[in-house]
Design a protein around this motif. Structure first.
Motif, PDB file in Angstrom:
ATOM      1  N   UNK A  23       0.845  -1.199   0.000  1.00 62.67           N
ATOM      2  CA  UNK A  23       0.000   0.000   0.000  1.00 62.67           C
ATOM      3  C   UNK A  23       0.883   1.252   0.000  1.00 62.67           C
ATOM      4  N   UNK A  24       0.822   2.011  -1.101  1.00 63.34           N
ATOM      5  CA  UNK A  24       1.581   3.256  -1.241  1.00 63.34           C
ATOM      6  C   UNK A  24       0.663   4.479  -1.186  1.00 63.34           C
TER       7      UNK A  24
ATOM      8  N   UNK B 215      -6.583   9.362  -2.419  1.00 67.67           N
ATOM      9  CA  UNK B 215      -5.615   8.632  -3.235  1.00 67.67           C
ATOM     10  C   UNK B 215      -5.508   7.204  -2.740  1.00 67.67           C
ATOM     11  N   UNK B 216      -5.557   6.269  -3.680  1.00 65.09           N
ATOM     12  CA  UNK B 216      -5.377   4.851  -3.369  1.00 65.09           C
ATOM     13  C   UNK B 216      -4.371   4.279  -4.363  1.00 65.09           C
ATOM     14  N   UNK B 217      -3.296   3.709  -3.820  1.00 67.21           N
ATOM     15  CA  UNK B 217      -2.211   3.172  -4.647  1.00 67.21           C
ATOM     16  C   UNK B 217      -1.805   1.836  -4.042  1.00 67.21           C
ATOM     17  N   UNK B 218      -2.381   0.753  -4.571  1.00 65.37           N
ATOM     18  CA  UNK B 218      -2.235  -0.566  -3.946  1.00 65.37           C
ATOM     19  C   UNK B 218      -1.831  -1.599  -4.996  1.00 65.37           C
ATOM     20  N   UNK B 219      -0.915  -2.494  -4.583  1.00 64.17           N
ATOM     21  CA  UNK B 219      -0.499  -3.603  -5.447  1.00 64.17           C
ATOM     22  C   UNK B 219      -0.736  -4.918  -4.706  1.00 64.17           C
ATOM     23  N   UNK B 220      -1.412  -5.863  -5.382  1.00 64.57           N
ATOM     24  CA  UNK B 220      -1.648  -7.203  -4.842  1.00 64.57           C
ATOM     25  C   UNK B 220      -0.783  -8.191  -5.625  1.00 64.57           C
TER      26      UNK B 220
ATOM     27  N   UNK C 282      -3.835  -1.218  -8.545  1.00 60.92           N
ATOM     28  CA  UNK C 282      -4.938  -0.258  -8.560  1.00 60.92           C
ATOM     29  C   UNK C 282      -4.415   1.119  -8.173  1.00 60.92           C
ATOM     30  N   UNK C 283      -4.709   2.077  -9.036  1.00 64.99           N
ATOM     31  CA  UNK C 283      -4.320   3.451  -8.721  1.00 64.99           C
ATOM     32  C   UNK C 283      -5.543   4.341  -8.914  1.00 64.99           C
ATOM     33  N   UNK C 284      -6.060   4.921  -7.815  1.00 66.55           N
ATOM     34  CA  UNK C 284      -7.207   5.830  -7.848  1.00 66.55           C
ATOM     35  C   UNK C 284      -6.752   7.174  -7.277  1.00 66.55           C
TER      36      UNK C 284
ATOM     37  N   UNK D 106      -8.605  10.040 -11.756  1.00 69.77           N
ATOM     38  CA  UNK D 106      -8.023   8.942 -12.528  1.00 69.77           C
ATOM     39  C   UNK D 106      -8.300   7.632 -11.810  1.00 69.77           C
ATOM     40  N   UNK D 107      -8.614   6.621 -12.608  1.00 65.61           N
ATOM     41  CA  UNK D 107      -8.854   5.288 -12.065  1.00 65.61           C
ATOM     42  C   UNK D 107      -8.200   4.286 -13.022  1.00 65.61           C
TER      43      UNK D 107
END
Length: 1024
Positions: free
Chosen positions: A388-389, A435-440, A472-474, A488-489
């Motif tokens: 989670x960034x 802002x949501x910047x998450x990598x799974x 996911x980058x929102x 941006x989504x």
């Protein structure tokens, strides 16, 4: 005579009975005890042998043993693979507890070599196992950070932002435009993900493959070396063991002396820009009392704030008071006769200095092995990771550039001003944007090992690995597009799967042994992304969760996808004679979909030999102080396929009409609009892999009963068919004027040396010191082979900064030989375009003027000349002190950088506040850098002196304490350790700026980048 014979027989019988009774009495002496490792864990299968006899036993599942001996003064020998053998005199003891230490230099140590393992004694290539002890006492968010300076030839940079991965290379650069990153192999399978997703606490070992003999098994992807990462599993039969590792770290600036200018500092900066107005007298040292700096301010709010005494500390507003890192890892492991398991759960939370420069990681790992039958074993090594960034962090430049006389607040002192200074959006607003910047990352590796029952030594292994990465980058910025908002989504999905068939045959017959491995594998990768953008919102309430036409006036959707596949075969044969003459031959055949039909496949062979001289009788007899001496020689080739998956094909793209802004063309009045397609790039069906051929000579040694050991490596590599974009004439309709091509040759030469000594080793105290040294230098041998000037030498590509016979990326520039002074100005000898307080340039051609063609030369190089590190470990009873010093050096003309390369032109300097640094003023004529109010346009805005980046750094200092076993037994804990450590405590350097290693200079170079941090850590490790 008869009586005499009877007497003698009776006497003999008496002595026989006496001896027998003594022997029987002696055999009744039984010694019991236990054998554990340094962590207090019992070792199963340890050999306990009465020295000089065949009388012996082995420890049970808990590490306990019992042995009957025939005399008190005998010696017991305790031996176990991977541990230092101990001999203990029994004396009058009846119970002996032994702690065995791991032998990191054991010749029987098993290392990972790719598609299998090998004993260290059988290695013919340059393979080094990293010391994982450095990872245990440091706040390592990324496993690479703990390996810096540990392995000669393994070069690791710095990570300055939360969750970043540092740059990494092995043995320098083998490519001009291709990647220098090594191939990463995780648990036997090529790993394509981000290395930050691998939890350092889950890693058991890291083996570094450096020469072509060891890397050739990975063919077209291994020219830059290979990192073999193996995760943990239970190594010996034991009950379930629960282990916790936790650290908490406080961070701070590595260079706390660099401070932003306050309101008065900004006013002085303005005055120094306008020297002719702010100074008086012939020497310009006197201040002009009539000079008002606010008249030069570019903003009314700045003027008003200065007059009102405003002095805002933007640094304080935009940084965290206490940056920190916390790591928590909980694992459980165990092994039975049929099954073994390792399960771990980890959490990492990193908050760096700047607000919202954060990173959180949640990870779960499951490693299982199950022995189904005597000939079949199955298992898995799988993990799930969430990184989670999230959060918008401000540019580092904002911490300095907004003048202190500007307030972020409106007149009420509470509400934020939208644009407090010029057109700069208030950074206090942006840090609160949604802002949501998450990598799974979900990765699974399942495998089966089959030992062919009817052919001894023959085995088959099948590996199937599948890795899914979802990104996911929102983001929603309510202040974008002139305060109308923008959102941006973006969704990205990447998948890689690998299927390997591995056949291995091992056989020993007499003095001969062979180990053959055959691999047939396939890999497929795919990627897809969808990106939606909206702007000009009528209602900002739902932000990026409602981007439809009803909420935003402008919408744009883009998408993309790619796919590639690889097919490969590998055959490796290792032959050993008398365990002293060892030969290894490898050949790999690689196929890649990204190349044209005529160049789909490449072949990468290698050969190597090793001679264990220490096993020869002549050395054993005359040099008994030598424990091990082995010579190694290898030659082979590997590749670098960095051209891109579609580089061999002609590519098309949609293009705006040259006379309109539309994405099409209308043929005639009332005609139908047609999409305009143009050729983006030309095809090159002859494009193929870069190929690196290298030779490596190595020496491994150990002397004085393993009190001194190490290795030396010398290598020469030559890379041909370098991938390079050649400029071509613009053609009608062509977008790009470049085409990727294979050209030229590049040479790489280096030395590596590592030595470890144990100067002191007593019962209670031990001192171990390790020194590492490496040097590497590359040279361009040829590029195009063109000699246009007819001088018999190949022409340099000056425009691309490539020079034949020189290292890559040299510093080709004007040479600064001083500074023009006021006296020169008064004499009228300063050339046009220069003035006092500007750089004096060497006039190489003595023409009286300065031209790029005639007055530039190679004045140095950016690459370092050599690297070294020294690690000292002091153990006293339960205490251990580690001191690790790391250094990168460039000598007189290597490892150079420009701390002030982003120094702005005077107009921009009047806009922003920066750091106080050593620039020219009349009272400071011997400054390093030019005056603020003038720059020589012909030299460029960033022209400034080159400064050595060489440094010596106390990289790690740690003190640990192992809590006594007697106390732990009362609270039912097997092992516990507490430690404190500090990283990057101090740096010795002449560099101006934050950090020479990160090439972080003065503030001008930090728009978007963050400084390196120092840290102080408290840690706890225990298991029960």
């Amino acid at each position: 005579m008869k009586h005499t014979v009877i007497y003698l027989k009776s006497l003999c019988l008496f002595f026989m009975l006496w001896a027998t009774s003594v022997g029987i009495f002696a055999q009744n002496i039984t010694i019991t005890g236990s054998v554990k490792d340094e962590s207090g864990e019992g070792l199963i299968g340890v050999s306990v042998l009465q020295k000089g006899t065949t009388n012996g036993t082995v420890t049970d599942v808990n590490g306990n043993y019992s042995i009957t001996i025939n005399q008190h003064n005998t010696i017991l020998v305790y031996s176990y693979i991977g541990y230092i053998t101990q001999e203990i005199k029994v004396g009058t003891q009846h119970s002996i507890a032994v702690i065995l230490k791991e032998d990191t230099q054991s010749l029987d140590e098993i290392v990972v070599i790719g598609y299998g393992t090998a004993k260290k004694s059988d290695l013919t290539g340059a393979v080094t196992r990293a010391n994982m002890g450095a990872l245990e006492k440091s706040p390592n968010v990324n496993v690479l950070q703990g390996l810096k300076g540990v392995v000669p030839g393994l070069n690791i940079g710095v990570a300055t932002k939360a969750g970043d991965s540092p740059a990494i290379s092995i043995r320098g650069r083998n490519s001009i435009s291709g990647s220098t990153e090594p191939l990463v192999v995780l648990d036997g399978v090529i790993y394509r993900g981000n290395i930050i997703d691998i939890n350092p606490s889950d890693i058991e070992s890291i083996d570094v493959l450096k020469d072509a003999s060891s890397t050739a098994i990975y063919g077209s992807q291994a020219a830059n070396g290979v990192l073999m990462i193996t995760t943990k599993t239970a190594k010996k039969v034991s009950k379930p063991i629960l282990e916790y590792n936790g650290t908490f770290t406080i961070q701070g600036l590595i260079n706390g002396d660099m401070k932003r200018l306050d309101r008065e500092g900004f006013a002085n900066q303005i005055a120094d820009i306008y020297l002719s107005e702010s100074r008086m007298g012939d020497d310009m040292i006197q201040r002009n009392p009539d000079f008002d700096p606010t008249l030069k301010f570019r903003n009314e709010r700045a003027i008003a704030g200065y007059n009102a005494g405003v002095d805002t500390d933007w640094w304080d507003l935009l940084t965290e008071p206490t940056p920190y890192i916390q790591n928590h890892n909980l694992s459980i492991r165990g092994k039975t006769e049929m099954n073994s398991y390792f399960l771990s759960f980890g959490f990492t939370d990193q908050q760096n200095m700047v607000i919202n420069d954060t990173y959180k990681r949640y990870n779960i790992r499951i490693n299982l092995d199950s022995k189904i039958t005597d000939w079949l074993k199955i298992g898995t090594a799988s993990y799930f990771n969430l990184s989670d960034f999230s959060g918008v962090n401000t540019s580092f430049g904002n911490l300095f550039s907004i003048p202190g006389c500007v307030s972020p607040y409106q007149e009420d002192g509470k509400s934020y001003e939208t644009f407090p200074y010029l057109t700069t959006l208030n950074p206090m607003l942006s840090i609160h944007n949604p802002n949501k910047d998450i990598r799974y990352n979900l990765s699974g590796n399942v495998y089966a090992d089959v030992s062919i029952p009817w052919v001894k030594g023959l085995s088959y292994r099948i590996n199937y690995a599948n890795n899914w990465t979802i990104y996911k980058y929102y983001n929603f910025d309510p202040y974008a597009n002139t305060l109308q908002g923008g959102a941006q989504k973006k969704h990205t999905l990447q998948n890689e799967w690998t299927l390997d068939h591995i056949v291995t045959y091992k056989k020993t017959f007499g003095r001969h042994s062979i180990n053959a491995t055959f691999v047939y594998g396939v890999e497929k990768r795919s990627y897809e992304t969808t990106d939606a953008l909206s702007s000009n919102f009528t209602d900002k309430t739902l932000g990026y969760n409602n981007m439809g036409m009803g909420q935003a006036d402008l919408n744009k959707i883009t998408s993309g996808a790619w796919e590639e596949s690889s097919l490969y075969n590998m055959l490796r044969l290792v032959y050993s004679y008398k365990d002293r003459y060892i030969f290894t031959g490898t050949v790999r055949r690689d196929g890649f979909s990204g190349f044209s039909a005529g160049n789909k496949f490449g072949y990468f062979p290698s050969i190597a030999a090793a001679w264990r001289i220490s096993e020869e009788n002549f050395l054993k007899e005359h040099a008994q102080w030598i424990d091990n001496l082995k010579l190694r020689l290898s030659y082979g080739s590997s590749g670098n396929r960095t051209s891109g998956r579609y580089a061999t094909l002609a590519q098309m793209q949609s293009q705006n009409n040259f006379n309109t802004n539309s994405l099409g063309y209308v043929y005639g009045d009332g005609g139908t609009g047609e999409l305009l397609q143009v050729m983006k790039s030309l095809p090159n069906p002859n494009l193929q892999w870069e190929t690196t051929r290298s030779v490596n000579f190595g020496v491994d040694f150990s002397v004085l009963n393993n009190r001194l050991f190490g290795n030396y490596e010398f290598y020469v590599s030559n890379t041909s068919d370098l991938l390079y974009n050649i400029s071509i004439p613009h053609m009608n309709g062509m977008v790009s004027n470049e085409i990727p091509t294979n050209i030229g040759k590049l040479q790489n030469i280096g030395h590596e040396f590592s030595i470890t000594g144990i100067p002191i080793s007593t019962k209670n105290f031990e001192w171990t010191v390790t020194a590492n040294f490496s040097t590497n230098k590359n040279k361009v041998k040829t590029i195009l082979g063109i000699d246009t000037d007819g001088d018999g030498k190949e022409d340099d590509l000056v425009s691309s900064n490539i020079f034949i016979g020189k290292s890559l990326d040299p510093i080709y520039d004007y040479n600064i030989i001083g500074m023009w002074q006021l006296e020169d100005y008064k004499k009228g000898i300063i050339p046009t375009g220069f003035t006092y307080g500007t750089y004096k340039i060497e006039d190489i051609d003595k023409s009286g003027d300065y031209t790029a063609e005639k007055d530039r030369k190679i004045i140095g190089y950016k690459d370092p000349l050599y690297r070294f590190s020294i690690q000292n470990s002091f153990k006293y009873k339960n205490f251990e002190l580690n001191v690790f010093i790391n250094s990168v050096q460039g000598g007189s003309n290597h490892y150079l950088g420009q701390p002030a390369r982003k120094m702005q032109i005077p107009d921009h300097l009047t806009n922003n506040s920066f750091l106080k640094f050593d620039y020219w003023t009349p009272e400071n004529p011997n400054a390093k850098y030019r005056q603020l109010g003038f720059y020589t346009a012909s030299l460029g805005e960033g022209f400034s002196p080159y400064v050595s980046r060489s440094f010596i750094r106390l990289q790690e200092l740690s003190l640990s304490y192992n809590i006594p076993a007697g106390f732990l037994k009362k609270i039912h804990v097997n092992r516990a350790r507490v430690f404190v450590s500090a990283s990057n405590l101090f740096t010795i350097t002449n560099w101006d700026g934050w950090d020479p290693e990160a090439d972080q200079g003065l503030t001008y170079d930090l728009n978007g980048g963050y400084p390196t941090m120092k840290s102080y850590t408290l840690g706890l490790n225990f298991e029960f």
